[in-house]
Structure formats: C-alpha cells, structure tokens
Enzyme design. Structure first.
Site, PDB file in Angstrom:
ATOM      1  N   LYS A   1       5.147  -2.739   8.165  1.00 39.30           N
ATOM      2  CA  LYS A   1       6.208  -1.950   7.527  1.00 39.30           C
ATOM      3  C   LYS A   1       7.489  -2.768   7.536  1.00 39.30           C
ATOM      4  O   LYS A   1       7.975  -3.197   8.585  1.00 39.30           O
ATOM      5  CB  LYS A   1       6.414  -0.634   8.280  1.00 39.30           C
TER       6      LYS A   1
ATOM      7  N   GLY B   1       8.283   3.838   0.741  1.00 40.04           N
ATOM      8  CA  GLY B   1       9.002   5.022   1.182  1.00 40.04           C
ATOM      9  C   GLY B   1      10.495   4.826   1.094  1.00 40.04           C
ATOM     10  O   GLY B   1      10.986   3.790   0.644  1.00 40.04           O
ATOM     11  N   GLY B   2      11.229   5.847   1.533  1.00 41.25           N
ATOM     12  CA  GLY B   2      12.681   5.783   1.458  1.00 41.25           C
ATOM     13  C   GLY B   2      13.282   4.786   2.422  1.00 41.25           C
ATOM     14  O   GLY B   2      14.352   4.227   2.159  1.00 41.25           O
ATOM     15  N   MET B   3      12.619   4.538   3.560  1.00 38.32           N
ATOM     16  CA  MET B   3      13.167   3.633   4.562  1.00 38.32           C
ATOM     17  C   MET B   3      12.474   2.283   4.574  1.00 38.32           C
ATOM     18  O   MET B   3      13.026   1.320   5.112  1.00 38.32           O
ATOM     19  CB  MET B   3      13.055   4.248   5.958  1.00 38.32           C
ATOM     20  N   ALA B   4      11.267   2.207   4.027  1.00 38.64           N
ATOM     21  CA  ALA B   4      10.503   0.971   4.193  1.00 38.64           C
ATOM     22  C   ALA B   4       9.405   0.871   3.148  1.00 38.64           C
ATOM     23  O   ALA B   4       9.043   1.855   2.496  1.00 38.64           O
ATOM     24  CB  ALA B   4       9.895   0.925   5.593  1.00 38.64           C
TER      25      ALA B   4
ATOM     26  N   VAL C   1       5.333  -0.631   2.928  1.00 40.96           N
ATOM     27  CA  VAL C   1       4.217  -0.901   3.822  1.00 40.96           C
ATOM     28  C   VAL C   1       3.224  -1.806   3.115  1.00 40.96           C
ATOM     29  O   VAL C   1       2.847  -1.549   1.967  1.00 40.96           O
ATOM     30  CB  VAL C   1       3.527   0.407   4.280  1.00 40.96           C
TER      31      VAL C   1
ATOM     32  N   ASP D   1      10.956  13.801  13.105  1.00 38.49           N
ATOM     33  CA  ASP D   1      10.706  13.698  11.669  1.00 38.49           C
ATOM     34  C   ASP D   1       9.263  14.097  11.359  1.00 38.49           C
ATOM     35  O   ASP D   1       8.599  13.463  10.544  1.00 38.49           O
ATOM     36  CB  ASP D   1      10.983  12.269  11.195  1.00 38.49           C
TER      37      ASP D   1
ATOM     38  N   ILE E   1       0.804  -1.220   0.000  1.00 31.99           N
ATOM     39  CA  ILE E   1       0.000   0.000   0.000  1.00 31.99           C
ATOM     40  C   ILE E   1       0.837   1.270   0.000  1.00 31.99           C
ATOM     41  O   ILE E   1       0.304   2.357  -0.227  1.00 31.99           O
ATOM     42  CB  ILE E   1      -0.978   0.025   1.198  1.00 31.99           C
TER      43      ILE E   1
END
Length: 442
Positions: free
Chosen positions: A43, A22-25, A27, A148, A19
C-alpha cells in the site's frame, strides 16, 4: 518518487500490478526478492500524507505496533517503510473483496442472507477483539482502537475467510488529524458519537461502527444516513436511537434485532463492553439462526464476484510471468552486494527499526570468508610439503641408534606420510568430504 509503474521496486518488493485505489492510498500486488518469492500487497500512501513529518513518525510507530497482531481475522502487516519520500505498508495478499462490494452485488439478489451476515460480523468481532487486547512489552494493554471500521475495511475472501484491514493507517491518521482544527479522521458515516464529537475513544467506538455494518448487512440500509455528511453526523450525535431493524425486516429474529440495537446505543456504557461480548451474543442466537459455514460464504462469494476475482488472479499471474522474464535467473539469482544499503535501497523498514526479527543472513563479506578458510588450508599444506621436501634433500640420511632409547633420525617415508595425509585432508575439505580419520591441516 515519480510515476509508479509495474517493475518499480521498494526495498525488497517489486510492484507487479495495481489491485485497488482508495482515498488514502493505492494498493499493488508485489513480489518479494529471493529464491522463494512471495506475493504480497503493498500500500502506497498519498504523497501529501507522506510529506507530513508528524504523520510519517506516527505511521511508522503505529504500523510497528500493528505488526504484532497475529490473528486469522486480521490482515497481517508484514513490513513498513519509507523510500523516496513515500510511505508504504506491506501486508499479506488476500484473495477476496471488500464488504462494500459484497453489499452492492447482493442487493440485486435480495440482500445478504442472515446466516452469512452473522458469520461476517462474528468473525470481524473476533479480529477486532484481538487488536483491542494487544499488549505492549510491559504486558499492559496498548489501547489500540481501529477507529475506521467500515465495509471498505472488512475483506471477505473467496475461501470464506473474513479479515479486518487498515489498523495502523486509521489510528496514525487519527492521531495526526486530531491536532488540526476542524478535522476529524474517519468516514463520517462510520463514526461513533464520541468520535464525531472529538471525544476520547475506546474499544466501544469500534463496537458502535461494527453495529452500523451489522445493520446494513441485515437491512440493506445505513441506520443514520442522511442527505449529506453534516446531516449524517448530526443523526449519529443526537440522542435519537436508530430505527429498529425489525421495522424494515419483520422476519428478522427478535434476538438479532436486540444485538444490533445494543451495539448502536448512543451512550457508550449501554453498548457491548467488548467485541468478545458481541461475538458471544451472536453465538447464542445462532441456535435459531445458524451461522453460515466458511464453505457457504465461499460459495456465495463465487456467485457474487467470482469473475472479478478470476480477472485479478490472471492479471497477477501475467505480471509474475513478465517479472520472471525480466529476471536474469529466477532459480539462482546473482549474488547481492554485501552492502546493506545496496541490498535494500534507501528506506526504513520494520526490520531496520528493530521491530521485526530479520532473517538470518551472513554478515558483509560472509561469502568471501566461507571460501577463505579452505583455500588458506590448501596453501598452508602446500607450503609445508615444499618445506618437507627441502629437508629431505638436505638430510644426511639415517643415523645409527645411540643405544637403548637413543634418537633415530626421521626417514623420508616418515616425513612424507603425515604431509601427504594433511594435504589430502585439506584438498578434501575444500570439496566438503574429508575421509574418516583425516582432518584438514591446522
């Protein structure tokens, strides 16, 4: 871990459909195992982050801490674990969109209405204040700071709710990268001056970055954005204040402009000391510029992004149907192995780390013990009955009484009655309905 696909399981979670990325993970929507499956968000952190043992330890510890935040304006952390070298975090699945998409879609319609902007910032402030006030087991504040706060980490639901995301990931990553030369955690455009300068941070760092979001909501522009990231950081760190929002939006109430500028003060002592103060300031100006209701925010979300939400819900439902068809029996799943390692494949979760209370469940072998007791009772009753029958056949028959109070040998009827009652009670105990006055044989 190899390529992750729908149907892949992480502990008790079966992945359904991606769904977000992102840059880190990444989902995924996922469902829990059991007779009452729940849809959650899982995630998966990037492999390079999971491979760092320092990050792994801090991520697990921080997520354990964040799981203790229970507030309607904070996305709940349900579980966290590691499997096949990949760290994952399990959160409640929220039917909504990140604020950056709301900003993008509303730009073509003249921007976010002020009452909606006030509500979003006010609700976000409540969630952040709850996190800042989190206390440890000793009753002392733990000093949790998001670090963040950005439109990507503020989720607006189609029901009009507002939720803060990604506390644990942001703080853990900050702790890790603070020790590496030249690296600073956070989105460069959403840092406070002290954060960008690698100075100690506190809750006022989040006040500053929420002030940036507030500025964007009412003006449609970032207060410090420059031609590149280094230039943006320089504008954040220098002593020059942001351009007052009323120069861009003259119709903006003066009190709202003052709130934004106070949140964006470069010296942290000049900002709001807490998110609760920021929320109270918004409530005071709401008399002149009332906050939107949750229903009004929900209606705006439907207008801006309704089809996107419908497509995602349909994809999740389709994936759920495929998962049901893949299951042998959804209503009555087969018994799970009694070994904990077999029930939950290798991986560490909050339950196993002692941070979250596990659901009550029978101990290993509990199913066998529940059947062992009634079966043993029946077997014992049968053995006693056979023994009694043998005594009857070998008995010489009744003897005459030996005067007053003399002993009388038991008759066949006096032996059979208690044995039959014991056997009948044991049999009914197996079926779970012993008759009144009867009890199973000891």
């Amino acid at each position: 871990m190899g390529e992750v696909r729908a149907g892949h399981t992480l502990g008790r979670y079966e992945l359904l459909v991606p769904i977000a990325l992102g840059g880190m993970a990444s989902v995924w929507a996922a469902r829990t195992s059991g007779q009452l499956p729940r849809i959650v968000a899982v995630k998966l952190l990037r492999a390079e982050l999971s491979d760092d043992p320092d990050f792994e330890a801090m991520f697990l510890d921080e997520a354990t801490l964040v799981s203790q935040i229970h507030h309607p304006n904070v996305a709940e952390t349900i579980d966290v674990g590691e499997e096949d070298g990949v760290l994952y975090q399990v959160m409640e699945l929220i039917d909504g969109e990140p604020l950056n998409l709301v900003l993008r879609e509303s730009k073509a319609r003249g921007g976010v209405p002020l009452p909606v902007a006030l509500r979003i910032v006010g609700e976000a402030a409540l969630g952040l204040h709850a996190a800042h006030e989190l206390r440890g087991r000793d009753g002392k504040p733990v000093g949790l700071v998001h670090r963040d706060v950005s439109p990507q980490n503020i989720l607006v639901g189609y029901d009009g709710s507002v939720k803060i995301l990604d506390f644990g990931v942001a703080k853990a990553a900050s702790n890790l990268q603070r020790t590496k030369v030249g690296q600073v955690k956070g989105k460069y455009a959403y840092m406070s001056p002290e954060q960008a300068g690698s100075e100690p941070v506190d809750r006022r760092t989040d006040v500053f970055t929420l002030g940036i979001v507030f500025y964007q909501l009412v003006t449609g522009r970032h207060p410090f954005l420059a031609e590149n990231e280094p230039a943006t950081v320089r504008r954040i760190c220098d002593k020059t204040a942001a351009e007052p929002p009323r120069t861009l939006v003259p119709s903006l109430p003066e009190d709202v402009g003052r709130i934004i500028m106070k949140a964006l003060a470069k010296p942290r002592d000049e900002r709001f000391a807490t998110m609760a103060e920021l929320r109270r300031a918004i409530e005071q100006v709401s008399l002149a510029a009332p906050l939107a209701t949750s229903d009004e925010l929900a209606a705006l979300m439907q207008q801006l992004l309704g089809p996107r939400g419908e497509r995602r819900r349909a994809a999740i439902q389709e994936a759920m149907q495929i998962a049901r068809e893949r299951s042998i029996d959804t209503d009555y799943p087969p018994p799970q192995p009694s070994s904990p390692a077999a029930v939950d494949p290798p991986g560490r979760t909050l339950v196993e780390r002692g941070a979250m209370a596990p659901r009550s469940s029978p101990p290993p072998g509990g199913r066998a013990r529940r059947w062992l007791v009634p079966v043993a009772s029946v077997a014992l009753a049968v053995l006693v009955a056979l023994g009694g029958a043998y005594l009857l056949r070998s008995s010489p028959g009744p003897r005459a009484p030996h005067g007053r109070g003399g002993l009388i040998a038991p008759t066949a009827g006096s032996i059979k009655a208690p044995l039959l009652r014991a056997a009948r009670a044991a049999s009914k105990a197996v079926r779970g309905r012993a008759a009144p006055g009867e009890r199973a044989a000891p």
